[in-house]
Design a protein around this motif. Sequence first.
Motif, PDB file in Angstrom:
ATOM      1  N   THR A   1      11.440 -10.361 -50.545  1.00 20.06           N
ATOM      2  CA  THR A   1      12.410 -10.559 -49.453  1.00 20.06           C
ATOM      3  C   THR A   1      11.661 -11.239 -48.393  1.00 20.06           C
ATOM      4  O   THR A   1      10.783 -10.474 -47.931  1.00 20.06           O
ATOM      5  CB  THR A   1      13.358  -9.397 -48.928  1.00 20.06           C
ATOM      6  OG1 THR A   1      14.179  -8.965 -50.099  1.00 20.06           O
ATOM      7  CG2 THR A   1      14.453  -9.777 -47.991  1.00 20.06           C
TER       8      THR A   1
ATOM      9  N   TYR B   1      11.870 -12.997 -44.717  1.00 23.77           N
ATOM     10  CA  TYR B   1      12.575 -12.796 -43.346  1.00 23.77           C
ATOM     11  C   TYR B   1      11.900 -13.905 -42.561  1.00 23.77           C
ATOM     12  O   TYR B   1      10.651 -13.877 -42.412  1.00 23.77           O
ATOM     13  CB  TYR B   1      12.322 -11.316 -42.600  1.00 23.77           C
ATOM     14  CG  TYR B   1      12.726 -10.245 -43.542  1.00 23.77           C
ATOM     15  CD1 TYR B   1      14.085  -9.815 -43.672  1.00 23.77           C
ATOM     16  CD2 TYR B   1      11.875  -9.602 -44.257  1.00 23.77           C
ATOM     17  CE1 TYR B   1      14.224  -8.847 -44.309  1.00 23.77           C
ATOM     18  CE2 TYR B   1      12.090  -8.299 -45.226  1.00 23.77           C
ATOM     19  CZ  TYR B   1      13.259  -8.034 -45.167  1.00 23.77           C
ATOM     20  OH  TYR B   1      13.765  -6.921 -46.014  1.00 23.77           O
TER      21      TYR B   1
ATOM     22  N   SER C   1      17.350 -14.604 -44.144  1.00 23.61           N
ATOM     23  CA  SER C   1      16.518 -13.673 -45.212  1.00 23.61           C
ATOM     24  C   SER C   1      16.991 -14.218 -46.458  1.00 23.61           C
ATOM     25  O   SER C   1      18.139 -14.670 -46.600  1.00 23.61           O
ATOM     26  CB  SER C   1      16.594 -12.257 -44.989  1.00 23.61           C
ATOM     27  OG  SER C   1      18.049 -11.852 -45.042  1.00 23.61           O
TER      28      SER C   1
END
Length: 491
Positions: free
Chosen positions: A207, A209, A220
Amino acid sequence: MTQLKTSEITSYDRQDWERGYESQPQEYDYWIDDIEGEIPPDLQGTFFRNGPGLLEVNGQKIHHPFDGDGMVCAIAFNNGRAHFCNKFVRTEGYIAEQKAGKILYRGVFGTQKPGGFFTNIFDLKLKNIANTNIIYWGGKLLALWEATAPYRLDPYTLETLGLDDLDGVLKPNEAFAAHPRIEKGKNGKSDRLINFGVKVGLSSTITIYEFDTDGKLLHSHAHSFPGFAFLHDMAITPNYCIFFQNPLVFNPLLFILGLRGPAECLKFMPNHPTQVILIPRNGNQEEVKVLEAVPCFVFHHANAWEEEGEIFVDSICYESFPTLESGSDFRELNFDSVPAGELWRFRLNLQQETVEKDVIESRCCEFPALPPERVGQPYRYLYIGTANAESGNAPLQAILKIDLVSKDRQIWSAAPRGFVGEPVFVPRNSFKSEDDGWLLILMYDAVNHRSDVVILDALDISKGPVTKLHLKHHIPYGLHGSFVSDIVHRG
């Protein structure tokens, strides 16, 4: 530029090196009065540094320094004076173990609870040790450990304020890596902090960000890949986040059975390629690319940039993964038996989907640093911790400056009885050239069993320290740090 000169000193005393791994259980708060030279008047702000401070708990040894409780140091520079403060990050695990007087948690790198097999079997809970990095962003001072959320500290006192989910961005047990990148504002944009988290299982999910200067999440996006991902660091360019997936396999059985830590269950596959994962920062899944490079192991990247349709990545590479042996003592490491880090440059052609590599620096090196303005951009100068000897594996005892254009080298060595860590680059107020700044290094002085804060002129590090600030004690070898110009001690 001064050419690199080979030092006549090619060895170090092993006992000197080992003493730098002694715990520092004390917390201090004082003005530094023992100073050689003068503190540069334009050096205003605080040098933060994080690393393991405790390598044992009530006589019970930590198996590996990466399992040690995080201790943050702050050296604040203000009007020609300097103040030192250090405090342990009071994580849930640190508080519990200090109260119990014994190890209560297993560690990623092999630390086990006392009591043997029956005490550790099926206990998969790992302690957040908050020991890897320290950053100030969006008004928050955050101690980072890559497997879960950061701990927030008071930037003036270093008191622990508690776990921080970044204003609800992180869900329970979600990871926030310890190697964020700060992109300086370009083309009218403000500065940005880019970081990632990894969730592993039968497949792995990365992930990404991105935050603005107020700490607000801009966006994100998550991307899944087959297999186990060991990702400690990333590099960025204006359009990509870049990860090197090391050719490792993970067999968790011995960890589940309480016999090894997770990192001891990793096996390097020398006949498998390293995968270079390029994730577009716009989140477009269709534009994700995975290229194959020569087998190698990467902890840290120096920098990456885009140029004429290609991407270049400079990384510290090892020819194989330094296998962790269960029951071994890290203080007895045989440097000759493990690979040394080298600086490699990878050239990625996205159209042809090819990867070429060159060795830029074969001298043993780690912990690269560059001027903040050049992160994600073409750059000329790199500063890096290195061994004193030109060949072979050894502790880091010197700082090397590499001119990537002229190929010139400069070196400053603390050998034979000094040991260095990661340099941090601080631009001068004038900032007339890319290398116009100061280097801050926390150095262990084995002669006096203490640590020094060393300030080098980044224009010419071969001249030696501009300033040495002698602390009253030693700080165990640390990991990563940062400099914040608008945070200074209030005293």
